[in-house]
Design an enzyme around this catalytic site. Structure first.
Site, PDB file in Angstrom:
ATOM      1  N   LYS A   1     -14.578  -0.081  14.113  1.00 12.22           N
ATOM      2  CA  LYS A   1     -13.284  -0.743  14.316  1.00 12.22           C
ATOM      3  C   LYS A   1     -12.928  -0.785  15.795  1.00 12.22           C
ATOM      4  CE  LYS A   1      -8.557  -0.807  12.517  1.00 12.22           C
ATOM      5  NZ  LYS A   1      -7.620  -0.253  11.508  1.00 12.22           N
TER       6      LYS A   1
ATOM      7  N   ASN B   1       0.847  -1.186   0.000  1.00 11.05           N
ATOM      8  CA  ASN B   1       0.000   0.000   0.000  1.00 11.05           C
ATOM      9  C   ASN B   1       0.884   1.239   0.000  1.00 11.05           C
ATOM     10  OD1 ASN B   1       0.552   0.757   2.895  1.00 11.05           O
ATOM     11  ND2 ASN B   1      -0.437  -1.229   3.233  1.00 11.05           N
TER      12      ASN B   1
ATOM     13  N   ASP C   1      -4.151  -6.556   4.574  1.00 15.19           N
ATOM     14  CA  ASP C   1      -5.190  -7.462   5.064  1.00 15.19           C
ATOM     15  C   ASP C   1      -5.037  -8.871   4.505  1.00 15.19           C
ATOM     16  OD1 ASP C   1      -6.607  -5.549   6.636  1.00 15.19           O
ATOM     17  OD2 ASP C   1      -7.385  -4.679   4.784  1.00 15.19           O
TER      18      ASP C   1
ATOM     19  N   LYS D   1       9.693 -16.433 -10.648  1.00 16.90           N
ATOM     20  CA  LYS D   1       8.928 -15.334 -11.234  1.00 16.90           C
ATOM     21  C   LYS D   1       7.818 -15.884 -12.127  1.00 16.90           C
ATOM     22  CE  LYS D   1       9.260 -11.330 -14.286  1.00 16.90           C
ATOM     23  NZ  LYS D   1      10.126 -10.511 -15.173  1.00 16.90           N
TER      24      LYS D   1
ATOM     25  N   PRO E   1      -2.794 -12.179   9.692  1.00 17.45           N
ATOM     26  CA  PRO E   1      -3.092 -12.049  11.125  1.00 17.45           C
ATOM     27  C   PRO E   1      -3.613 -10.644  11.436  1.00 17.45           C
ATOM     28  CG  PRO E   1      -0.888 -12.964  10.776  1.00 17.45           C
ATOM     29  CD  PRO E   1      -1.382 -12.526   9.442  1.00 17.45           C
ATOM     30  N   ASP E   2      -4.611 -10.573  12.307  1.00 10.10           N
ATOM     31  CA  ASP E   2      -5.130  -9.278  12.759  1.00 10.10           C
ATOM     32  C   ASP E   2      -4.318  -8.863  13.989  1.00 10.10           C
ATOM     33  OD1 ASP E   2      -6.563  -7.127  13.829  1.00 10.10           O
ATOM     34  OD2 ASP E   2      -8.435  -7.862  12.970  1.00 10.10           O
ATOM     35  N   ILE E   3      -3.269  -8.095  13.754  1.00 11.47           N
ATOM     36  CA  ILE E   3      -2.317  -7.786  14.826  1.00 11.47           C
ATOM     37  C   ILE E   3      -2.965  -6.946  15.919  1.00 11.47           C
ATOM     38  CG2 ILE E   3      -0.094  -6.722  15.353  1.00 11.47           C
ATOM     39  CD1 ILE E   3       0.737  -7.254  12.455  1.00 11.47           C
TER      40      ILE E   3
ATOM     41  N   PHE F   1      -5.041   2.546  14.490  1.00  9.91           N
ATOM     42  CA  PHE F   1      -5.231   3.575  13.466  1.00  9.91           C
ATOM     43  C   PHE F   1      -6.224   3.066  12.429  1.00  9.91           C
ATOM     44  CE2 PHE F   1      -2.098   5.989  15.398  1.00  9.91           C
ATOM     45  CZ  PHE F   1      -1.852   7.173  14.706  1.00  9.91           C
TER      46      PHE F   1
END
Length: 394
Positions: free
Chosen positions: A335, A208, A276, A285, A302-304, A321
């Site tokens: 959230k 991102n 995500d 490659k 994993p959802d840290i 955040f």
């Protein structure tokens, strides 16, 4: 960061002295004032006219100036400042400071002062590693002088290694740290920052646009308040804030492991934009073929934040955040409930916030929503760090 602070800037003799002019500019931009004092060596690289013009004050050079010394000017200069900064601090200057010599205006000021002193070394790599310099630095630190670690890199002499003058931004951070109220002294705070890179094959990855700027600014602001800061960072091109312990990771799984390893902590500020999803990585490659583009099967990372919020060794304060492009506050409230953290810092990233230098954030908690004014990211970081300190200290 330096509003109203008076810095006495001693400019030593070395090729890095030219950076002292930029340091003067940045001290003033941060709200402080800088009074230049040039050694004889410093005047070989920087003129009193250029230093004085940027500082908008007189640049001092001579211990035996009849006008200044009629009023014991060297005593007045050293006592009127809030902080003395030596930049660059050459091996010679460090040796004189350690020995207590006072054979020119600069060293006399350093011996006569009762104010804090910060030194930013710059010298050849072999000079920095010499036993005499190592002993001199240890002596100065034992007396309370803050001696920054020099940067590592190529030097004007053609060698490579530790000895480069710290970057100006890092020096300004270190100067600001001298004045910060140590409201987080003794606290350990974990910060995550930057993106994660989830590999597709050996040359491609999912990522991102996070630059890490806000997270790094928050780590620096927390450190200035006296906290011991562990910064778990995704791949970014940013210098480590002074005094912060940095752990570099690439993927979400690696970040989750690094967060686990950093516990226990009094607080966690989870700024990183963690991917995500990830994919099964190809061993070679992926080639373009007649069959069209490959199908990537996404799997959830994993959802840290949620894991940390429910961890057996959960920090007292967990801050998450939320980077949103619409319905920012509504998504942040959802959230907050879903993740189980104490505070969500929400912002709208539909513009140029990711990678930009300014931010506008909303602090969303069970008690309501507080919106901070749009400001440079370091100012947002300062306000958030103060907020964290207030929450931790009750």
């Amino acid at each position: 960061m330096l509003q109203g602070k008076r810095i006495l800037l001693i400019i030593g003799g070395g090729i890095a002295a030219y950076k002292s002019l930029e340091l003067i500019r940045e001290i003033r931009r941060a709200g402080g004032s800088a009074t230049p004092v040039l050694t004889a060596g410093g005047r070989q690289f920087v003129t009193p006219l250029s230093a004085g013009a940027l500082a908008e004050t007189k640049a001092y050079t001579d211990l035996f100036d009849l006008t200044d010394e009629a009023e014991m000017g060297h005593i007045q200069l050293s006592r009127a400042a809030d902080l003395l900064v030596v930049c660059p601090a050459t091996a010679d200057l460090l040796a004189k400071m350690a020995a207590g010599l006072a054979d020119d205006l600069a060293t006399t000021l350093l011996l006569a002062t009762d104010k804090p002193v910060l030194a930013a070394p710059a010298m050849n790599v072999r000079m920095w590693g010499h036993a005499a310099t190592v002993a001199n630095v240890a002596t100065l630190r034992s007396r309370g002088v803050t001696v920054l670690e020099p940067d590592v890199g190529p030097m004007a002499c053609g060698e490579y290694g530790p000895g480069r003058l710290p970057e100006v931004a890092r020096m300004v951070e270190a100067i600001a740290a001298q004045f910060a109220e140590q409201t987080l002294q003794g606290r350990h705070i974990l910060v995550t920052a930057g993106p994660t890179h989830e590999p597709i094959d050996p040359v491609r990855y999912i990522a991102n646009r996070s630059s890490g700027k806000q997270g790094y600014a928050i780590a620096a602001a927390l450190r200035r308040l006296g906290a011991r800061v562990t910064l778990v960072s995704g791949p970014v091109d940013l210098p480590t804030p002074p005094g912060v312990t940095r752990v570099d990771v690439e993927t979400a799984k690696q970040m989750a492991a690094a967060v686990e390893a950093a516990l226990p902590a009094d607080a966690a500020v989870m700024v990183a934009a963690v991917a995500d999803w990830s994919v099964e990585t190809a061993g070679a490659k992926i080639k373009k073929g007649a069959g069209g583009p490959p199908t990537l099967e996404l799997r959830e990372n994993p959802d840290i934040l949620a894991t940390l919020s429910r961890h057996p060794r959960r920090p007292k304060l967990v801050v998450g955040f939320a980077a949103e492009t619409n319905d920012v506050i509504e998504h942040a409230k959802a959230k907050l409930a879903k993740k189980g953290c104490d505070l969500i810092v929400a912002n709208d990233v539909s513009g140029d916030v990711m990678g930009g230098d300014r931010n506008l954030v909303h602090l969303v908690s069970a008690s309501g929503v507080e919106t901070l004014p749009e400001a440079p990211k370091d100012e947002v970081a300062r306000q958030l760090a103060q907020h964290v300190a207030g929450l931790l200290n009750g």
